[in-house]
Design a protein around this motif. Structure first.
Motif, mmCIF file in Angstrom:
data_model
loop_
_atom_site.group_PDB
_atom_site.id
_atom_site.type_symbol
_atom_site.label_atom_id
_atom_site.label_comp_id
_atom_site.label_asym_id
_atom_site.label_seq_id
_atom_site.Cartn_x
_atom_site.Cartn_y
_atom_site.Cartn_z
ATOM 1 N N GLU A 75 0.832 -1.206 0.000
ATOM 2 C CA GLU A 75 0.000 0.000 0.000
ATOM 3 C C GLU A 75 0.868 1.259 0.000
ATOM 4 N N ARG A 76 1.905 1.274 0.798
ATOM 5 C CA ARG A 76 2.796 2.439 0.829
ATOM 6 C C ARG A 76 3.532 2.605 -0.489
ATOM 7 N N ALA A 77 3.946 1.498 -1.068
ATOM 8 C CA ALA A 77 4.630 1.571 -2.355
ATOM 9 C C ALA A 77 3.681 2.095 -3.433
ATOM 10 N N LEU A 78 2.433 1.639 -3.412
ATOM 11 C CA LEU A 78 1.445 2.133 -4.371
ATOM 12 C C LEU A 78 1.193 3.623 -4.191
ATOM 13 N N GLN A 79 1.115 4.055 -2.945
ATOM 14 C CA GLN A 79 0.856 5.474 -2.682
ATOM 15 C C GLN A 79 2.025 6.363 -3.115
ATOM 16 N N SER A 80 3.216 5.780 -3.236
ATOM 17 C CA SER A 80 4.368 6.570 -3.657
ATOM 18 C C SER A 80 4.393 6.794 -5.175
ATOM 19 N N LEU A 81 3.552 6.049 -5.906
ATOM 20 C CA LEU A 81 3.500 6.197 -7.362
ATOM 21 C C LEU A 81 2.776 7.480 -7.747
ATOM 22 N N PRO A 82 3.120 8.037 -8.895
ATOM 23 C CA PRO A 82 2.327 9.154 -9.417
ATOM 24 C C PRO A 82 0.885 8.697 -9.649
ATOM 25 N N SER A 83 -0.039 9.603 -9.521
ATOM 26 C CA SER A 83 -1.464 9.296 -9.583
ATOM 27 C C SER A 83 -1.864 8.536 -10.848
ATOM 28 N N VAL A 84 -1.395 8.974 -11.998
ATOM 29 C CA VAL A 84 -1.813 8.347 -13.252
ATOM 30 C C VAL A 84 -1.284 6.916 -13.346
#
Length: 160
Positions: free
Chosen positions: A102-111
């Motif tokens: 989840e933290r890794a996903l949240q670190s990605l740019p929105s698009v």
């Protein structure tokens, strides 16, 4: 789309629309509002929406509504605080795999996060994702590739 087909779309796609909204935005209230607005808009435009395209139309509407809400919220927040956006906090030593992902996903740019959610979780094809997010098929492929590479790198940093 008939009223019966609309009700079927609500039953089939409400959870999926909320999951997608949740991946785009961490605010539950904002997500619920966007999904509810999208279904209200679908009802208003039901005569012009093909029943087979209901889910794609709904996801596109949720995305557009969220982007509008987020842009408005960000501009209001930055104007009021006049400060840079918050930084990501690195995880503690004792975290579990789900939290790390989840933290890794949240670190990605929105698009990238949105493309990955639609592809890997919701099961859309590149062309459908492109239609939802107003991107070309090649852009979708690139965003998904970059998102997966970034996730691998981030999870390696977390020693997973």
């Amino acid at each position: 789309m008939t009223g019966e087909e609309y009700n079927r779309n609500v039953d089939l796609w409400a959870d999926s629309a909320y999951r997608f909204a949740r991946r785009c935005c961490n605010d539950d209230e904002c997500c619920r509002d966007a999904v509810q607005d999208a279904f209200a808009s679908l009802w208003e435009h039901r005569r012009g929406v093909d029943a087979d395209k209901g889910k794609q139309w709904l996801m596109s509407t949720v995305h557009n509504r969220l982007m509008s809400l987020l842009r408005h919220e960000q501009s209001a927040t930055r104007a009021a605080e006049n400060s840079p956006p918050p930084r990501m906090v690195e995880p503690d030593v004792g975290f579990d795999l789900r939290e790390a992902i989840e933290r890794a996903l949240q670190s990605l740019p929105s698009v990238q996060r949105q493309c990955l959610q639609l592809c890997d979780v919701e099961g859309y094809h590149y062309k459908e994702i492109g239609n939802i997010l107003n991107l070309s098929d090649q852009q979708v492929q690139v965003y998904i590739f970059r998102a997966r590479v970034a996730l691998r790198k981030k999870l390696k940093e977390y020693q997973i």
